[in-house]
Scaffold this motif. Sequence first.
Motif, mmCIF file in Angstrom:
data_model
loop_
_atom_site.group_PDB
_atom_site.id
_atom_site.type_symbol
_atom_site.label_atom_id
_atom_site.label_comp_id
_atom_site.label_asym_id
_atom_site.label_seq_id
_atom_site.Cartn_x
_atom_site.Cartn_y
_atom_site.Cartn_z
ATOM 1 N N LEU A 167 -10.433 -15.081 -38.971
ATOM 2 C CA LEU A 167 -9.738 -14.830 -37.700
ATOM 3 C C LEU A 167 -8.461 -15.655 -37.698
ATOM 4 C CD1 LEU A 167 -10.114 -13.381 -34.859
ATOM 5 C CD2 LEU A 167 -10.662 -15.669 -34.014
ATOM 6 N N ILE A 168 -7.317 -14.994 -37.485
ATOM 7 C CA ILE A 168 -6.025 -15.681 -37.520
ATOM 8 C C ILE A 168 -5.232 -15.347 -36.260
ATOM 9 C CG2 ILE A 168 -3.845 -15.926 -38.765
ATOM 10 C CD1 ILE A 168 -5.290 -15.328 -41.316
ATOM 11 N N TRP A 177 -12.031 -19.708 -40.926
ATOM 12 C CA TRP A 177 -12.727 -19.054 -42.022
ATOM 13 C C TRP A 177 -14.153 -19.574 -42.114
ATOM 14 C CZ3 TRP A 177 -8.026 -20.347 -45.575
ATOM 15 C CH2 TRP A 177 -7.022 -19.397 -45.376
ATOM 16 N N THR A 178 -15.133 -18.675 -42.201
ATOM 17 C CA THR A 178 -16.542 -19.066 -42.261
ATOM 18 C C THR A 178 -17.304 -18.157 -43.219
ATOM 19 O OG1 THR A 178 -16.392 -19.699 -39.919
ATOM 20 C CG2 THR A 178 -18.587 -19.622 -40.889
ATOM 21 N N ILE A 179 -18.243 -18.746 -43.952
ATOM 22 C CA ILE A 179 -19.054 -18.004 -44.917
ATOM 23 C C ILE A 179 -20.257 -17.361 -44.233
ATOM 24 C CG2 ILE A 179 -20.566 -18.249 -46.940
ATOM 25 C CD1 ILE A 179 -18.699 -20.509 -47.863
ATOM 26 N N ASN A 194 -18.304 -17.805 -32.253
ATOM 27 C CA ASN A 194 -18.094 -19.190 -32.680
ATOM 28 C C ASN A 194 -16.616 -19.501 -32.905
ATOM 29 O OD1 ASN A 194 -20.793 -20.603 -33.016
ATOM 30 N ND2 ASN A 194 -21.194 -18.749 -34.192
ATOM 31 N N SER A 195 -15.870 -18.521 -33.409
ATOM 32 C CA SER A 195 -14.432 -18.726 -33.645
ATOM 33 C C SER A 195 -13.685 -18.947 -32.335
ATOM 34 C CB SER A 195 -13.838 -17.530 -34.390
ATOM 35 O OG SER A 195 -14.412 -17.401 -35.665
ATOM 36 N N PHE A 196 -14.056 -18.193 -31.290
ATOM 37 C CA PHE A 196 -13.415 -18.372 -29.990
ATOM 38 C C PHE A 196 -13.681 -19.776 -29.448
ATOM 39 C CE2 PHE A 196 -13.881 -13.518 -29.311
ATOM 40 C CZ PHE A 196 -12.692 -13.297 -29.979
ATOM 41 N N GLU A 197 -14.875 -20.296 -29.713
ATOM 42 C CA GLU A 197 -15.179 -21.668 -29.286
ATOM 43 C C GLU A 197 -14.321 -22.667 -30.058
ATOM 44 O OE1 GLU A 197 -19.222 -22.866 -29.260
ATOM 45 O OE2 GLU A 197 -19.876 -21.269 -27.893
ATOM 46 N N ILE A 198 -14.129 -22.409 -31.350
ATOM 47 C CA ILE A 198 -13.335 -23.321 -32.189
ATOM 48 C C ILE A 198 -11.894 -23.366 -31.715
ATOM 49 C CG2 ILE A 198 -12.374 -23.646 -34.508
ATOM 50 C CD1 ILE A 198 -15.041 -22.580 -35.601
ATOM 51 N N ILE A 199 -11.302 -22.196 -31.408
ATOM 52 C CA ILE A 199 -9.897 -22.178 -30.977
ATOM 53 C C ILE A 199 -9.753 -22.475 -29.486
ATOM 54 C CG2 ILE A 199 -9.252 -20.585 -32.809
ATOM 55 C CD1 ILE A 199 -9.196 -18.321 -30.795
ATOM 56 N N GLY A 200 -10.883 -22.524 -28.775
ATOM 57 C CA GLY A 200 -10.848 -22.928 -27.369
ATOM 58 C C GLY A 200 -10.390 -21.865 -26.399
ATOM 59 N N GLY A 201 -10.586 -20.596 -26.725
ATOM 60 C CA GLY A 201 -10.189 -19.535 -25.810
ATOM 61 C C GLY A 201 -10.241 -18.180 -26.491
ATOM 62 N N VAL A 202 -9.775 -17.152 -25.765
ATOM 63 C CA VAL A 202 -9.844 -15.778 -26.266
ATOM 64 C C VAL A 202 -8.461 -15.137 -26.193
ATOM 65 C CG1 VAL A 202 -10.968 -13.530 -25.998
ATOM 66 C CG2 VAL A 202 -12.192 -15.623 -25.345
ATOM 67 N N LYS A 310 -2.738 -22.500 -27.807
ATOM 68 C CA LYS A 310 -4.037 -22.670 -27.148
ATOM 69 C C LYS A 310 -3.911 -22.599 -25.625
ATOM 70 C CE LYS A 310 -7.933 -25.899 -26.933
ATOM 71 N NZ LYS A 310 -8.454 -27.215 -27.390
ATOM 72 N N GLU A 311 -2.776 -23.067 -25.106
ATOM 73 C CA GLU A 311 -2.556 -23.064 -23.657
ATOM 74 C C GLU A 311 -2.469 -21.644 -23.090
ATOM 75 O OE1 GLU A 311 1.002 -25.250 -23.034
ATOM 76 O OE2 GLU A 311 0.273 -27.090 -24.004
ATOM 77 N N HIS A 312 -2.195 -20.666 -23.954
ATOM 78 C CA HIS A 312 -1.997 -19.283 -23.497
ATOM 79 C C HIS A 312 -3.228 -18.405 -23.723
ATOM 80 C CE1 HIS A 312 2.421 -19.778 -22.884
ATOM 81 N NE2 HIS A 312 2.254 -20.703 -23.814
#
Length: 430
Positions: A167-168, A177-179, A194-202, A310-312
Amino acid sequence: MKYKLVMDIEINSVEDLKKLRTIVEANNLDKPNFSEIARNLGIDRRTAKKYYLGDDKKERKKKKSVIDKYYTIIEELLSENSTQVFYYKDHLFRYLQREHGLNCTRNNFNYYILNHEEFAKYFRPKGNSNAIKSEKPFGEQAQFDWKEKINFTFKNGEKIIINVGSLILSASRFKVWTIYPSVSLDCVLDFLANSFEIIGGVPKEILIDNATTMMLKARTESNEGIVNPKFQQFADDYGFKVVPCIAGRPNTKSKVENPMRVIDEIIAYNGTLNNLEELHEKLEQITNEANSRICQGTGVPPILVYKKEKEHLSPLPQEKICSFYKISTIKATVNLNALFHYKKKMYSVPSEFIGKKVTIQVIENNLHAYYNKKLIAVHEIVENKKIIYNEHHHLDMLKQTFKKHEDIEDYAKKHLKELEKFNEQLSEFM
């Protein structure tokens, strides 16, 4: 035939000495007095003689490179017998930096490889596809894709096939990146949640391909396609728009497609890692490095731009919704033998987690044990064993128990065999 011979010549510079030699040899004259010529020109006698003989080209000593001491290592890594694979010179460059302490610029390294034919022929040029460059505002879009069916071999010869979810964020180029063991819809939803949690938003929209797990009917130039209802429900719950790319146009997802070659760096560790946990750790290192390097598209490291993007991003939904889409997990406490319980069986983790609570995730036929979201162990679910010890966990545990014991590795192998016999005996009653 008569020739008018020129018997006099003015020597005003060392360049004139070449003309002097031509005249002397043509007329079979005696060699000139180099000492006198040298005094007149204010140079050394040997220099005068050198220019007279035409040996005025400087012999330049080949300058040694700091990379020369890595020649043998590079030769072994790129040999036909090596199980490790390097698709690009950049992969080899960063591998040598991480694992062997190489300290030089990337340009110097590329120059070194290209000037050694035995290394240059290993790499093949990649064709460039034409694409219209487009950019999205902060928080507007992320691109998702899989790097599928990567063949990997561990140090002990065990072979596995892995898939890497990618996810970029389109604006910052921040990467996650996750296996995963498969590319099933359950794995897609777990990865994105899980990626949305890592980047802190959607992000407001997710650009995807036409994989059948997400699309029942592919999008083409003539129709919009049909999104899998379960994936559409996931998108509705998280509040993003699903944007399938048009089939046959991979450049639409160029921001996620182009960095895929960085994921190939993981193949550089073929035959060097012990287990899946180490493979996860190495991919995490590669991901962090990619997010810290200057991006060619923006001229700035993704990690710096991400802090602004991240703020957006839109906020995450309630925890209840997030947990619904994640692969089922349970909590377990690690006992004094570095084991946790799952369905009346016991599985090992490293001894440092004794007494701690770990999260167990069931993905297909494997147990993934996490501590603070960090993968610490992976076990295949078995039916005919009571105790399942990872060889490295077992050795680590015995070292903690018998600190002064000699030949601890031999003892560990013997002890594991005893456990195997014990498991066989118990299997009769299971």
